[in-house]
Scaffold this motif. Structure first.
Motif, short mmCIF file in Angstrom:
data_model
loop_
_atom_site.label_atom_id
_atom_site.label_comp_id
_atom_site.label_asym_id
_atom_site.label_seq_id
_atom_site.Cartn_x
_atom_site.Cartn_y
_atom_site.Cartn_z
N ARG A 226 13.61 -6.25 -45.63
CA ARG A 226 14.07 -7.31 -44.72
C ARG A 226 14.94 -8.29 -45.51
O ARG A 226 14.52 -8.83 -46.53
CB ARG A 226 12.87 -8.02 -44.12
CG ARG A 226 13.23 -9.09 -43.12
CD ARG A 226 11.95 -9.68 -42.52
NE ARG A 226 12.22 -10.88 -41.78
CZ ARG A 226 12.50 -10.92 -40.48
NH1 ARG A 226 12.54 -9.80 -39.79
NH2 ARG A 226 12.73 -12.06 -39.87
N THR B 113 20.21 -15.58 -46.74
CA THR B 113 20.36 -14.89 -48.01
C THR B 113 21.84 -14.69 -48.32
O THR B 113 22.61 -14.33 -47.44
CB THR B 113 19.67 -13.50 -47.94
OG1 THR B 113 18.28 -13.70 -47.69
CG2 THR B 113 19.86 -12.71 -49.23
N GLU C 170 16.43 -11.78 -45.21
CA GLU C 170 16.21 -12.99 -44.41
C GLU C 170 17.53 -13.71 -44.12
O GLU C 170 18.49 -13.62 -44.90
CB GLU C 170 15.26 -13.95 -45.14
CG GLU C 170 13.87 -13.40 -45.35
CD GLU C 170 13.11 -13.19 -44.04
OE1 GLU C 170 13.43 -13.82 -43.01
OE2 GLU C 170 12.17 -12.37 -44.05
N SER C 171 17.55 -14.43 -43.01
CA SER C 171 18.72 -15.25 -42.70
C SER C 171 18.92 -16.25 -43.84
O SER C 171 17.95 -16.70 -44.46
CB SER C 171 18.52 -15.99 -41.38
OG SER C 171 17.47 -16.92 -41.47
N LYS D 19 20.74 -14.51 -38.90
CA LYS D 19 19.58 -13.72 -38.48
C LYS D 19 19.25 -12.68 -39.53
O LYS D 19 20.12 -12.20 -40.25
CB LYS D 19 19.87 -13.02 -37.15
CG LYS D 19 20.10 -13.99 -36.02
CD LYS D 19 20.41 -13.27 -34.75
CE LYS D 19 20.68 -14.33 -33.67
NZ LYS D 19 21.24 -13.77 -32.47
N ALA D 20 17.98 -12.30 -39.57
CA ALA D 20 17.52 -11.29 -40.51
C ALA D 20 17.97 -9.89 -40.06
O ALA D 20 18.23 -9.66 -38.88
CB ALA D 20 16.00 -11.33 -40.63
N THR E 63 17.63 -5.46 -41.77
CA THR E 63 17.04 -4.65 -42.84
C THR E 63 18.12 -3.86 -43.57
O THR E 63 19.11 -3.44 -42.97
CB THR E 63 15.96 -3.68 -42.31
OG1 THR E 63 16.54 -2.82 -41.34
CG2 THR E 63 14.79 -4.42 -41.71
#
Length: 96
Positions: free
Chosen positions: A28, A33, A30-31, A20-21, A23
């Protein structure tokens, strides 16, 4: 009898991702990453073990939703094997 293998881990192949993303520093993340590329997340690969440390700067600047996140860990060995693991966490940094 259990087989024992002695394959070195490839440090540069270590990946940690989230499903899940969230911050970090207002950006942000992102999922999917690779979190290893974020400042103040450190990893150590030595003697067949790997570990990850979320530094104080990361903890102070990360915001996670009140939800369960799955973190996926992946690393390759020199003989081409992919080792994977995951953990589910609910992160509450607000009380830090």
């Amino acid at each position: 009898m259990r087989d024992t293998y002695r394959n070195e881990l490839i440090k540069d192949s270590f990946k940690v991702t989230s499903n899940k993303a969230f911050t970090y520093n207002g950006q942000r993340i992102e999922s999917g990453t690779n979190l290893i590329n974020i400042d103040d997340i450190f990893h150590l690969v030595a003697d067949g073990y790997s570990s990850i440390v979320f530094g104080e700067k990361f903890i102070e600047n990360a915001n996670f939703a009140q939800d369960v996140y799955q973190f996926n860990f992946e690393i390759m060995t020199f003989d081409g094997k992919k080792l994977t693991n995951n953990i589910k966490l609910k992160i509450d940094i607000g009380s830090y």
